[in-house]
Design an enzyme around this catalytic site. Sequence first.
Site, mmCIF file in Angstrom:
data_model
loop_
_atom_site.group_PDB
_atom_site.id
_atom_site.type_symbol
_atom_site.label_atom_id
_atom_site.label_comp_id
_atom_site.label_asym_id
_atom_site.label_seq_id
_atom_site.Cartn_x
_atom_site.Cartn_y
_atom_site.Cartn_z
ATOM 1 C CG ASN A 175 -1.869 -1.044 1.424
ATOM 2 O OD1 ASN A 175 -2.243 -1.382 2.529
ATOM 3 N ND2 ASN A 175 -2.300 -1.642 0.328
ATOM 4 C CB CYS A 203 -4.776 -1.660 -7.870
ATOM 5 S SG CYS A 203 -5.736 -0.180 -8.049
#
Length: 352
Positions: free
Chosen positions: A75, A192
């Site tokens: 992330n 993603c």
Amino acid sequence: MARIDVQDFSEEELEYYSRQIVLQEIGLAGQKRLNEAKVCVVGLGGLGSPISIQLASMGVGHLRIVDRDVVETSNLQRQHLYGMDVIGYPKVEAAANRLRKLNPHIEVEPVPLSLSPKNVERIIGGVDVVVDGLDMMTPRYLLNRACVKLGVPFVFGAVITHIGNVSTIIPGETACLECFQGDVDDDELPTCAIVGVHPSIISVIASIQVSETVRLITGKTPNLANTLLYCDLGDLSFERIKLAKAESCPVCGSAPRSKPSPIEHQPVQEICGREGRRVFVFSPDDELDMDLTALNSRLEKLGYELLVKARLGSTFVKDPVKGSVLKSGVTILEGVDAKEKAQEIYEQLFEP
Ligand SMILES: [Zn+2]
């Protein structure tokens, strides 16, 4: 409107916001409106990070932040709310801590939940604007429908690779999400994790979402009402696409062509894999208020190593299984081959 003067702010607040108070479009009156506003940011990933950082630092007085995930190493490339020190923490908890440090003059309300048809109206209840930080269409449809029903403006944003879309939805006035982008199936969309995402496009779209949110709060006409802005950083093209409210829209139309396609609560969901491992998310039908101390001792008894014991969740590992349980009962399990096996582990964690 009552006169607004500097006495409405502490000296520190005046200094904190000084560079935007001098902006003609904000001023003291706009700052006061921001301070009195309640905004809900749903999703604290790529978009939700810059959105919540900007809204917090601009002084949105009450920020409700909603997410069901924990922070992972993959992330950090784009989710700048977090650092290596909060890997395994519930995103809402790490984000709330960071945002409170960034601006102690506002209130931050962390909500560690998955959106469901049952809780969505409660989650967005009482706010002035809802901002989209999600990465899937199904929960966006839930938000869109709840916003249309409750009459709350919804600032939609979406990004993938180096492309982004953004639009401002005002219930009853503009096209809603399902007027122009209905019936998109998440299973058919790239994610993603597979095709990637460039942090630059996220910052662009998130900043435009914030700009629209601030315009709504300060009483200015949003620039993207009935307009979809399509941005491609591959060739730096920005295209404005005109939208119109569809009277046949199942969600907001006056002559709907059909009922809205049903969205059901998904108690178990397989999500976008992490490094090729399968990931399952369990969301209890009703929100729980877990006793995490009791859960932690149970996990230890079951042979799990506790990696994170946070206030709103725990993360644990017993090779090859890694998991997290949030205070609301939302549970993420990865490294399990089959859904049945994941279900078995989940039930073991929650056995009375
Ligand atoms: Zn509509």
